[in-house]
Design an enzyme around this catalytic site. Structure first.
Site, PDB file in Angstrom:
ATOM      1  N   LYS A 212       0.854  -1.190   0.000  1.00 14.14           N
ATOM      2  CA  LYS A 212       0.000   0.000   0.000  1.00 14.14           C
ATOM      3  C   LYS A 212       0.887   1.237   0.000  1.00 14.14           C
ATOM      4  CE  LYS A 212      -2.285   1.752   3.762  1.00 14.14           C
ATOM      5  NZ  LYS A 212      -2.195   3.217   3.798  1.00 14.14           N
TER       6      LYS A 212
ATOM      7  N   ASP B 155      -3.440   4.341  -1.941  1.00 13.14           N
ATOM      8  CA  ASP B 155      -4.383   4.799  -0.904  1.00 13.14           C
ATOM      9  C   ASP B 155      -4.360   6.324  -0.821  1.00 13.14           C
ATOM     10  OD1 ASP B 155      -5.929   4.964   1.422  1.00 13.14           O
ATOM     11  OD2 ASP B 155      -4.262   4.435   2.738  1.00 13.14           O
ATOM     12  N   LEU B 156      -4.999   6.992  -1.819  1.00 14.13           N
ATOM     13  CA  LEU B 156      -4.968   8.464  -1.853  1.00 14.13           C
ATOM     14  C   LEU B 156      -6.292   9.089  -1.410  1.00 14.13           C
ATOM     15  CD1 LEU B 156      -2.896   9.076  -5.121  1.00 14.13           C
ATOM     16  CD2 LEU B 156      -2.096   8.873  -2.758  1.00 14.13           C
ATOM     17  N   LYS B 157      -7.313   8.275  -1.176  1.00 15.21           N
ATOM     18  CA  LYS B 157      -8.588   8.723  -0.582  1.00 15.21           C
ATOM     19  C   LYS B 157      -9.132  10.002  -1.226  1.00 15.21           C
ATOM     20  CE  LYS B 157      -7.612   6.803   4.047  1.00 15.21           C
ATOM     21  NZ  LYS B 157      -6.180   6.516   4.030  1.00 15.21           N
TER      22      LYS B 157
ATOM     23  N   HIS C 152     -11.528  12.878  -2.712  1.00 13.70           N
ATOM     24  CA  HIS C 152     -12.801  13.445  -2.230  1.00 13.70           C
ATOM     25  C   HIS C 152     -12.937  14.842  -2.832  1.00 13.70           C
ATOM     26  CE1 HIS C 152     -15.611  13.987   1.547  1.00 13.70           C
ATOM     27  NE2 HIS C 152     -16.171  14.354   0.422  1.00 13.70           N
ATOM     28  N   ASP C 153     -13.716  14.972  -3.919  1.00 15.22           N
ATOM     29  CA  ASP C 153     -13.878  16.269  -4.588  1.00 15.22           C
ATOM     30  C   ASP C 153     -15.147  16.182  -5.432  1.00 15.22           C
ATOM     31  OD1 ASP C 153     -13.328  18.807  -5.866  1.00 15.22           O
ATOM     32  OD2 ASP C 153     -11.204  18.492  -5.467  1.00 15.22           O
TER      33      ASP C 153
ATOM     34  N   ASN D 157     -16.526  15.543 -11.371  1.00 15.62           N
ATOM     35  CA  ASN D 157     -15.707  15.724 -12.565  1.00 15.62           C
ATOM     36  C   ASN D 157     -14.210  15.702 -12.235  1.00 15.62           C
ATOM     37  OD1 ASN D 157     -15.490  16.334 -15.438  1.00 15.62           O
ATOM     38  ND2 ASN D 157     -14.684  18.306 -14.741  1.00 15.62           N
TER      39      ASN D 157
ATOM     40  N   THR E 138     -11.575   5.583  10.903  1.00 21.62           N
ATOM     41  CA  THR E 138     -11.647   4.957  12.241  1.00 21.62           C
ATOM     42  C   THR E 138     -11.148   5.915  13.325  1.00 21.62           C
ATOM     43  OG1 THR E 138      -9.618   3.829  11.617  1.00 21.62           O
ATOM     44  CG2 THR E 138     -11.611   2.522  11.590  1.00 21.62           C
TER      45      THR E 138
ATOM     46  N   ARG F 141      -2.999  -6.215  14.611  1.00 20.59           N
ATOM     47  CA  ARG F 141      -1.858  -6.385  15.519  1.00 20.59           C
ATOM     48  C   ARG F 141      -1.728  -7.855  15.895  1.00 20.59           C
ATOM     49  NH1 ARG F 141      -0.978  -2.238  13.648  1.00 20.59           N
ATOM     50  NH2 ARG F 141      -0.611  -0.216  14.630  1.00 20.59           N
TER      51      ARG F 141
ATOM     52  N   GLN G  25      -3.463   2.754  17.254  1.00 13.81           N
ATOM     53  CA  GLN G  25      -4.728   2.191  16.764  1.00 13.81           C
ATOM     54  C   GLN G  25      -5.653   1.942  17.949  1.00 13.81           C
ATOM     55  OE1 GLN G  25      -5.703   2.005  13.756  1.00 13.81           O
ATOM     56  NE2 GLN G  25      -4.040   1.480  12.348  1.00 13.81           N
TER      57      GLN G  25
ATOM     58  N   ARG H 108       3.079  -1.109  10.800  1.00 12.74           N
ATOM     59  CA  ARG H 108       4.173  -1.250  11.759  1.00 12.74           C
ATOM     60  C   ARG H 108       4.452  -2.650  12.294  1.00 12.74           C
ATOM     61  NH1 ARG H 108       1.767   3.865  14.674  1.00 12.74           N
ATOM     62  NH2 ARG H 108      -0.025   2.854  13.700  1.00 12.74           N
TER      63      ARG H 108
HETATM   64  O1  C5P Z   1       1.100   0.726  11.133  1.00 12.50           O
HETATM   65  P1  C5P Z   1      -0.333   0.299  11.030  1.00 12.50           P
HETATM   66  O2  C5P Z   1      -0.525  -1.193  10.915  1.00 12.50           O
HETATM   67  O3  C5P Z   1      -1.212   0.922  12.106  1.00 12.50           O
HETATM   68  O4  C5P Z   1      -0.786   0.894   9.620  1.00 12.50           O
HETATM   69  C1  C5P Z   1      -2.120   0.882   9.182  1.00 12.50           C
HETATM   70  C2  C5P Z   1      -2.226   1.565   7.855  1.00 12.50           C
HETATM   71  O5  C5P Z   1      -3.602   1.624   7.471  1.00 12.50           O
HETATM   72  C3  C5P Z   1      -1.731   3.012   7.835  1.00 12.50           C
HETATM   73  O6  C5P Z   1      -1.199   3.268   6.544  1.00 12.50           O
HETATM   74  C4  C5P Z   1      -2.997   3.816   8.070  1.00 12.50           C
HETATM   75  O7  C5P Z   1      -2.929   5.106   7.486  1.00 12.50           O
HETATM   76  C5  C5P Z   1      -4.032   2.972   7.338  1.00 12.50           C
HETATM   77  N1  C5P Z   1      -5.402   3.148   7.790  1.00 12.50           N
HETATM   78  C6  C5P Z   1      -5.810   2.931   9.099  1.00 12.50           C
HETATM   79  N2  C5P Z   1      -7.118   3.111   9.459  1.00 12.50           N
HETATM   80  C7  C5P Z   1      -8.018   3.518   8.552  1.00 12.50           C
HETATM   81  C8  C5P Z   1      -7.621   3.739   7.228  1.00 12.50           C
HETATM   82  C9  C5P Z   1      -6.291   3.553   6.872  1.00 12.50           C
HETATM   83  O8  C5P Z   1      -5.003   2.545   9.926  1.00 12.50           O
HETATM   84  N3  C5P Z   1      -9.296   3.655   8.902  1.00 12.50           N
END
Ligand code: C5P
Length: 232
Positions: free
Chosen positions: A32, A59-61, A63-64, A67, A119, A181, A190, A211
């Site tokens: 990603k 993963d650039l999300k 939102h606009d 067009n 989240t 995790r 998180q 991570r």
């Molecule tokens: O390091 P970690 O496992 O927490 O990384 C989770 C990845 O998922 C990060 O790139 C984070 O930006 C992304 N992400 C997230 N929760 C979301 C959407 C994306 O943790 N709701």
């Protein structure tokens, strides 16, 4: 839809990313690329990682207005990534525009998924800052069904929501879930986390793991552990 582990390459430079990926000599993990790396290293990094044989979730999300999103998605589609995303909060017309923009002249396109509610937002924030009065789970499920109605392929959501999304939108509408995790690992920032094995049980199609792999002493071993808990 095959299950897979996607590594969140949240590095600040192209070189740090290549150094990390060079550790994988036997497998080509799905990666990603998020905003930080894309803004730092540009489209070149996408092309290079693709050339190395990895699948890419960009993963650039977006939102606009519809067009603008349509035209931007056409640019991303030409980079030949495997999955793109946007915010479902942009509405159904925006999501339909995105799909049109992504579709290449030969009819192929990357998969397109929607972020429902970040989240990092909770009930208090959506009620008092965004003035959305409904329960957050109902909002997530409504945004997921909007995405399905627009023709998208799936959503990014918490693993804890993946089962319900499948109940409402069908088994083929896929779920990509961060917040993973190991049972014996650090939770970090998180809030709501699950193990790869639990995510598999609930029905996630792809887990996004950052991570726990990128900061591990042995990232390749940590990746293999994720695969063995989630896929095998
Ligand atoms: O390091 P970690 O496992 O927490 O990384 C989770 C990845 O998922 C990060 O790139 C984070 O930006 C992304 N992400 C997230 N929760 C979301 C959407 C994306 O943790 N709701």
């Amino acid at each position: 839809m095959g299950k897979d582990v996607i590594i969140a390459c949240d590095f600040a430079s192209a070189q740090a990313t290549y150094d990390f990926l060079d550790k994988f000599t036997e497998e080509k993990p799905f990666v990603k690329i998020g905003m930080e790396l894309f803004y730092a290293a540009g489209p070149e990094i996408v092309k290079e990682i693709k050339k190395r044989g990895h699948k890419i979730f960009l993963d650039l999300k977006l939102h606009d207005i519809p067009n603008t999103v349509k035209k931007s998605m056409a640019v991303l589609s030409s980079l030949d990534v495997d999955i793109c995303n946007l915010h479902a909060g942009g509405g159904i017309d925006m999501m339909k525009g995105a799909l049109e923009g992504l579709t290449r002249p030969d009819g192929t396109r990357p998969l397109l998924i929607a972020v429902t509610m970040l989240t990092s937002l909770d009930q208090d924030r959506i009620t008092n800052q965004l003035l959305i009065k409904e329960p957050i789970t109902d909002v997530v499920m409504k945004y997921a069904s909007n995405a399905k109605q627009a023709g998208l392929d799936g959503v990014v959501c918490s693993p804890l929501e993946a089962g319900k999304v499948h109940d409402i939108c069908g088994r083929d509408f896929f779920t990509v879930t961060p917040g993973i995790r190991f049972a014996d690992g650090d939770v970090g920032d998180q809030q709501r986390v699950t193990t790869p094995a639990k995510a598999k049980e609930i029905g996630s199609d792809y887990i996004v793991v950052g991570r726990p792999i990128t900061a591990a002493e042995d990232p390749v071993a940590a990746y293999r552990r994720c695969v063995s808990e989630f896929v095998d």
